[in-house]
Design a protein around this motif. Sequence first.
Motif, PDB file in Angstrom:
ATOM      1  N   LEU A 126     -17.435  42.171 -32.444  1.00 18.63           N
ATOM      2  CA  LEU A 126     -16.952  42.161 -33.835  1.00 18.63           C
ATOM      3  C   LEU A 126     -18.116  42.367 -34.799  1.00 18.63           C
ATOM      4  N   SER A 127     -19.203  41.629 -34.573  1.00 14.88           N
ATOM      5  CA  SER A 127     -20.328  41.737 -35.500  1.00 14.88           C
ATOM      6  C   SER A 127     -20.909  43.161 -35.455  1.00 14.88           C
ATOM      7  N   ARG A 128     -20.911  43.757 -34.246  1.00 11.49           N
ATOM      8  CA  ARG A 128     -21.434  45.124 -34.135  1.00 11.49           C
ATOM      9  C   ARG A 128     -20.481  46.122 -34.820  1.00 11.49           C
ATOM     10  N   ALA A 136     -23.831  40.306 -40.259  1.00 12.30           N
ATOM     11  CA  ALA A 136     -24.917  39.508 -39.676  1.00 12.30           C
ATOM     12  C   ALA A 136     -24.379  38.504 -38.664  1.00 12.30           C
ATOM     13  N   PHE A 137     -23.194  37.931 -38.957  1.00  9.86           N
ATOM     14  CA  PHE A 137     -22.642  36.904 -38.057  1.00  9.86           C
ATOM     15  C   PHE A 137     -21.192  37.198 -37.706  1.00  9.86           C
ATOM     16  N   ALA A 138     -20.766  36.607 -36.589  1.00 11.32           N
ATOM     17  CA  ALA A 138     -19.330  36.592 -36.259  1.00 11.32           C
ATOM     18  C   ALA A 138     -19.068  35.286 -35.521  1.00 11.32           C
ATOM     19  N   LEU A 139     -17.927  34.685 -35.794  1.00  7.01           N
ATOM     20  CA  LEU A 139     -17.639  33.358 -35.226  1.00  7.01           C
ATOM     21  C   LEU A 139     -16.238  33.278 -34.651  1.00  7.01           C
ATOM     22  N   VAL A 140     -16.102  32.473 -33.583  1.00  5.75           N
ATOM     23  CA  VAL A 140     -14.778  31.961 -33.232  1.00  5.75           C
ATOM     24  C   VAL A 140     -14.802  30.529 -33.734  1.00  5.75           C
ATOM     25  N   SER A 141     -14.049  30.288 -34.822  1.00  5.70           N
ATOM     26  CA  SER A 141     -14.120  28.975 -35.460  1.00  5.70           C
ATOM     27  C   SER A 141     -12.791  28.254 -35.301  1.00  5.70           C
ATOM     28  N   LEU A 142     -12.855  27.006 -34.829  1.00  3.61           N
ATOM     29  CA  LEU A 142     -11.626  26.231 -34.659  1.00  3.61           C
ATOM     30  C   LEU A 142     -11.616  25.151 -35.729  1.00  3.61           C
ATOM     31  N   VAL A 143     -10.514  25.099 -36.471  1.00  5.81           N
ATOM     32  CA  VAL A 143     -10.464  24.179 -37.611  1.00  5.81           C
ATOM     33  C   VAL A 143      -9.952  22.826 -37.130  1.00  5.81           C
ATOM     34  N   ASP A 144     -10.899  21.890 -37.019  1.00  7.22           N
ATOM     35  CA  ASP A 144     -10.616  20.545 -36.517  1.00  7.22           C
ATOM     36  C   ASP A 144     -10.317  19.626 -37.711  1.00  7.22           C
ATOM     37  N   LYS A 145     -10.093  18.331 -37.425  1.00  6.06           N
ATOM     38  CA  LYS A 145      -9.687  17.397 -38.498  1.00  6.06           C
ATOM     39  C   LYS A 145     -10.570  17.504 -39.748  1.00  6.06           C
ATOM     40  N   SER A 146     -11.882  17.295 -39.550  1.00  2.00           N
ATOM     41  CA  SER A 146     -12.726  17.297 -40.741  1.00  2.00           C
ATOM     42  C   SER A 146     -13.893  18.281 -40.609  1.00  2.00           C
ATOM     43  N   ARG A 147     -13.778  19.184 -39.669  1.00  2.00           N
ATOM     44  CA  ARG A 147     -14.864  20.154 -39.481  1.00  2.00           C
ATOM     45  C   ARG A 147     -14.277  21.461 -38.972  1.00  2.00           C
ATOM     46  N   GLN A 148     -15.099  22.517 -39.026  1.00  2.00           N
ATOM     47  CA  GLN A 148     -14.758  23.697 -38.237  1.00  2.00           C
ATOM     48  C   GLN A 148     -15.809  23.762 -37.136  1.00  2.00           C
ATOM     49  N   THR A 168     -10.054  30.682 -36.649  1.00  2.00           N
ATOM     50  CA  THR A 168     -10.135  32.117 -36.960  1.00  2.00           C
ATOM     51  C   THR A 168     -11.166  32.810 -36.086  1.00  2.00           C
ATOM     52  N   LEU A 169     -11.023  34.134 -36.042  1.00  4.42           N
ATOM     53  CA  LEU A 169     -12.141  34.965 -35.626  1.00  4.42           C
ATOM     54  C   LEU A 169     -12.626  35.589 -36.928  1.00  4.42           C
ATOM     55  N   CYS A 170     -13.904  35.412 -37.231  1.00  4.19           N
ATOM     56  CA  CYS A 170     -14.345  35.927 -38.534  1.00  4.19           C
ATOM     57  C   CYS A 170     -15.695  36.632 -38.452  1.00  4.19           C
ATOM     58  N   ALA A 171     -15.872  37.557 -39.417  1.00  2.00           N
ATOM     59  CA  ALA A 171     -17.143  38.272 -39.557  1.00  2.00           C
ATOM     60  C   ALA A 171     -17.719  37.894 -40.907  1.00  2.00           C
ATOM     61  N   ILE A 172     -19.013  37.602 -40.934  1.00  2.00           N
ATOM     62  CA  ILE A 172     -19.627  37.082 -42.161  1.00  2.00           C
ATOM     63  C   ILE A 172     -20.918  37.841 -42.432  1.00  2.00           C
ATOM     64  N   ASP A 173     -21.183  38.101 -43.725  1.00  2.00           N
ATOM     65  CA  ASP A 173     -22.456  38.768 -44.037  1.00  2.00           C
ATOM     66  C   ASP A 173     -23.104  38.130 -45.262  1.00  2.00           C
ATOM     67  N   ASP A 229      -7.976  46.375 -38.504  1.00  2.00           N
ATOM     68  CA  ASP A 229      -7.299  46.481 -37.199  1.00  2.00           C
ATOM     69  C   ASP A 229      -8.176  45.929 -36.075  1.00  2.00           C
ATOM     70  N   ILE A 230      -9.475  46.274 -36.153  1.00  2.00           N
ATOM     71  CA  ILE A 230     -10.402  45.768 -35.118  1.00  2.00           C
ATOM     72  C   ILE A 230     -10.381  44.241 -35.120  1.00  2.00           C
ATOM     73  N   LEU A 231     -10.485  43.670 -36.325  1.00  2.00           N
ATOM     74  CA  LEU A 231     -10.511  42.213 -36.466  1.00  2.00           C
ATOM     75  C   LEU A 231      -9.225  41.592 -35.896  1.00  2.00           C
ATOM     76  N   SER A 232      -8.066  42.181 -36.245  1.00  2.00           N
ATOM     77  CA  SER A 232      -6.788  41.612 -35.779  1.00  2.00           C
ATOM     78  C   SER A 232      -6.666  41.712 -34.263  1.00  2.00           C
ATOM     79  N   THR A 233      -7.062  42.868 -33.711  1.00  2.00           N
ATOM     80  CA  THR A 233      -6.935  43.039 -32.254  1.00  2.00           C
ATOM     81  C   THR A 233      -7.849  42.069 -31.517  1.00  2.00           C
TER      82      THR A 233
END
Length: 557
Positions: free
Chosen positions: A50-52, A57-69, A140-145, A158-162
């Motif tokens: 995803l980042s490529r 600069a970054f890409a994450l698989v982030s899970l949204v927990d009670k008080s954190r991701q 989420t799966l996210c890309a960050i810059d 589309d790339i992000l959704s797939t």
Amino acid sequence: MESAKHKAISDGWIAAEKTPDEEARQKALDHYCILDTGPAENFDHITELLSRQLGTAFALVSLVDKSRQWFKSACGIDATETPRDMAFCAHAIWSDKPFVVLNALEDERFRKNPLVDSEPHIRFYAGMPLITEDGYRLGTLCAIDTKPRKSLSKQEEDILSTLAKLVVDAMALHLANVEMKKQSDAKSIFLANMSHEIRTPMNGVIGMANLLGKTKLTKKQGNYLEAILQSGESLMGIINNILDISKIEAGGLEIDEHVFDLHHVLESIKNLFMPHATEKNIEIIFEYDSRLPLHFIGDSGRIRQIITNLVNNAVKFTHEGSISLEVKFLSKNKDIISLEMIVKDTGVGIPAEHQDKIFDKFSQSDASTTNTYGGTGLGLSICRTLSDVMGGSICVDSEQEKGSTFTVSLPLSIAKKSHIDQAMKATKNDDMSDKEIKARILVAEDNLINQMVIRSMLESFGCTVDIAENGNVAIELVEKNQYDLVLMDCLMPEKDGYQATEEIRKNKKLAGLAIVALTADAFKENQKKCQEAGMNDFLSKPLQEECLKEKIQQWAR
Ligand code: ADP
């Protein structure tokens, strides 16, 4: 889903509210057993891709927990979690399509967010919610810059959704693995417990047969008894192998390192098989490389188990010729010597296509082996695991009708002189093993047959024995009489061994009384439980006469 509800944070940025199904969503997330687990390649490949693809600069698989991701995968950034109130992803999980912030500085919700204001200085964010089959938005799966953008193209969306769908699949796979492991662990624990359950009455059979052997018998009765003993021992061998396999599968196999004399261990194996080999007219040759010291630090019991298995097979599958057991020096690095123990025979051999398979569980070279030679096909699988656990390896080279060579390569630490001296002292104590042990021992054990077996073993050492059939009686007796040692069964009616020990330990006058647990449990946790209750040591059931004697000598002073 509707768009994110917001709450203002006093420091000036805006956090996303919890989702309406928060409780159920959280439960679904916990069910995946994925939070705080280690890195996994399949997730990392997705964030890298995803980042490529999006050039961020970054890409994450982030899970949204009670008080954190919490990040299952983080590409380009060294972080594992951030507070939920700061998380862009907490906004993104409200969305049905990619949630995009092109320039965080121009967005009221994020302008003063600490992740924008300071490290890592987020400007651009594109996150696609991870929606499970049941509709829960776990993260989420996210890309960050760190640079703002003008737009996110349809193709990038589309790339992000797939890729987000692939993350959801990877999570489902993770869950399936967790459940499979749970089932497999339960099976292994069941097997280990069953083997123990079978070993206990078998111990009674063998113990009582041994007692019978000490009485006056006719020749015929003696022969029958010999057959009972031999069958009993071979059944015990099979049960022990199953127990080992289940312990290995449940991750409960431990290596017990100590100083030992390798030459002595291997020579005693040779001597053990000599009578059987001589009967078959086969010679056993033992050679020990003169460049090797005698003493090492390692698990002599496990080494003995491997080599015994190999020599046993060699004798079993050889009908003429010879067997050699050779130990070879390979190399030395500081205090560690790499050596090879080679068991070579001139027996039936193993066809090339079966040579890899024989190290698998329940695998024999060919199906006819069971009929001709018996066996369960567990031995070599255990040998391989034991060699691996000790940092070594095992391999075979064989030719049909010519013979087989099994080579165990092992790194072993050289024992220092001080270690050897200590071990020698202990052996001197062993040498006293033929001396009578004049000790008074309390055996707390509820099973009548076990009581008889232990009593007869202890009395044959010269000990005086009292029996308590449960924990309450044991407490009464230790308060009344003076014992050199208590052998305490862990599971007894009325009051078990753990509770009884805890109570005995509360009595200051009995602080010095040695208590050794008799445990039928195969797992290390149980040994910990014994220590926590205040027991000094433990003996594994079914009791081996030698081990029992050793513990008595060690503790009954
Ligand atoms: P088993 O209890 O069946 O002997 P092992 O795991 O020890 O189990 O051995 C698996 C199989 O490997 C044996 O059944 C036999 O077919 C083959 N095998 C092992 N050692 C030898 C040997 N020295 N010579 C020929 N075949 C062997």
